[in-house]
Design an enzyme around this catalytic site. Structure first.
Site, PDB file in Angstrom:
ATOM      1  N   ASP A  68       3.941 -31.633 -44.603  1.00  0.00           N
ATOM      2  CA  ASP A  68       3.701 -30.245 -44.231  1.00  0.00           C
ATOM      3  C   ASP A  68       4.657 -29.298 -44.948  1.00  0.00           C
ATOM      4  O   ASP A  68       5.774 -29.670 -45.323  1.00  0.00           O
ATOM      5  CB  ASP A  68       3.919 -30.054 -42.722  1.00  0.00           C
ATOM      6  CG  ASP A  68       2.765 -30.548 -41.886  1.00  0.00           C
ATOM      7  OD1 ASP A  68       1.878 -31.226 -42.433  1.00  0.00           O
ATOM      8  OD2 ASP A  68       2.761 -30.267 -40.675  1.00  0.00           O
ATOM      9  N   HIS A 123       2.793 -19.707 -41.447  1.00  0.00           N
ATOM     10  CA  HIS A 123       3.299 -20.581 -40.382  1.00  0.00           C
ATOM     11  C   HIS A 123       3.403 -19.879 -39.028  1.00  0.00           C
ATOM     12  O   HIS A 123       4.169 -20.276 -38.158  1.00  0.00           O
ATOM     13  CB  HIS A 123       4.663 -21.180 -40.761  1.00  0.00           C
ATOM     14  CG  HIS A 123       4.944 -22.486 -40.066  1.00  0.00           C
ATOM     15  ND1 HIS A 123       5.653 -22.569 -38.884  1.00  0.00           N
ATOM     16  CD2 HIS A 123       4.624 -23.765 -40.380  1.00  0.00           C
ATOM     17  CE1 HIS A 123       5.763 -23.832 -38.514  1.00  0.00           C
ATOM     18  NE2 HIS A 123       5.139 -24.576 -39.398  1.00  0.00           N
ATOM     19  N   HIS A 213       8.047 -33.544 -43.794  1.00  0.00           N
ATOM     20  CA  HIS A 213       8.141 -32.231 -44.447  1.00  0.00           C
ATOM     21  C   HIS A 213       8.945 -32.418 -45.726  1.00  0.00           C
ATOM     22  O   HIS A 213      10.142 -32.729 -45.670  1.00  0.00           O
ATOM     23  CB  HIS A 213       8.863 -31.227 -43.550  1.00  0.00           C
ATOM     24  CG  HIS A 213       8.220 -30.985 -42.234  1.00  0.00           C
ATOM     25  ND1 HIS A 213       8.319 -31.871 -41.172  1.00  0.00           N
ATOM     26  CD2 HIS A 213       7.448 -29.949 -41.786  1.00  0.00           C
ATOM     27  CE1 HIS A 213       7.660 -31.387 -40.136  1.00  0.00           C
ATOM     28  NE2 HIS A 213       7.122 -30.221 -40.475  1.00  0.00           N
TER      29      HIS A 213
END
Length: 256
Positions: A68, A123, A213
């Site tokens: 992500d 986000h 991430h």
């Protein structure tokens, strides 16, 4: 190999602030309502006679690596590792200061056979937005990815896994399926690569969807060890669409 020359401004403390809420919410993945999700094995059973490519996850012990909030300054090294290991991944990309900062990395992800998907433009938590704002977060990211890769994304991961009926409805309109996860290293909380590796290995099982991430300093160094250990356990790495095949993700539905 491609090496980005500019650093993203959403690293370290800036993105940790965005992720701080995830520490409280990542395990519930509910937003304001309980989320109904579908397991990969259920999707695969919809076409029991079909074959898919060289990997059939009804027979193989499949697992999906997902990343992500990229691309980032670490993504080129991550892509090098995945290429060396012959491992496909699914990238849920952010727009602002990511897609628009590292367009060559987005193209490279697609060119090297990875699945390129959406993690919204900024986000923002979708369950806290008005419908028009949700649509803008998703459409703007879709447009950015299509412009760079020639292909509209079909998968979306809502920030912090927070979703609800409104998000489902708009995702359905935009032909997006929602993908959550079953394994999290909480790498937004640590730079300890060994700890990230241990957390992933402790939670991994067949049909797992691993959340990492690549913008955090400790994550990419952990990836080779994660891949090697899971390969030794007999796992085959696939993208999320490959994990579901020969079934297909339905727009507006949630998968985990």
């Amino acid at each position: 190999m491609l090496s980005p020359t500019r650093k993203t401004t959403t690293t370290g403390a800036a993105f940790r602030a965005l992720a701080a809420g995830a520490a409280m919410a990542a395990l519930t993945l509910t937003g304001c309502t309980r989320v109904e999700s579908t397991a990969p094995s259920t999707v695969r059973a919809t076409d029991a006679q079909a074959r898919f490519g060289t990997v059939d996850c009804r027979e193989a012990r499949c697992i999906a690596l997902t990343f992500d909030a990229g691309p980032s300054e670490h993504s080129a090294r991550l892509l090098d590792i995945l290429e060396e290991e012959r491992v496909p991944a699914t990238f849920f990309l952010l727009g602002e200061r990511h897609i628009d900062t590292y367009p060559d990395l987005v193209r490279r992800m697609a060119d090297e056979g990875h699945e390129v998907a959406s993690h919204t433009w900024t986000h923002r938590i979708l369950t806290e937005l008005e419908p028009d704002e949700i649509r803008e977060e998703l459409e703007r990211t879709n447009d950015g990815i299509e412009r760079l890769t020639g292909r509209l994304p079909t998968l979306m991961r809502p920030p912090q896994g927070r979703t609800n009926d409104t998000v489902h409805e708009i995702s359905r309109e935009l032909r997006l399926s929602e993908v959550l996860w079953s394994v999290t290293a909480k790498d937004y909380r640590t730079t300890d690569s060994d700890l990230i590796t241990r957390r992933v290995l402790a939670q991994s099982s067949r049909d797992g969807i691993i959340l990492l991430h690549d913008l955090y300093d400790g994550t990419v160094p952990a990836v080779p060890g994660i891949i090697d250990a899971l390969k030794r356990r007999g796992y085959v790495f696939v993208t999320v669409p490959q994990l579901l095949a020969p079934g297909k993700a339905e727009p507006g539905a949630v998968y985990r």
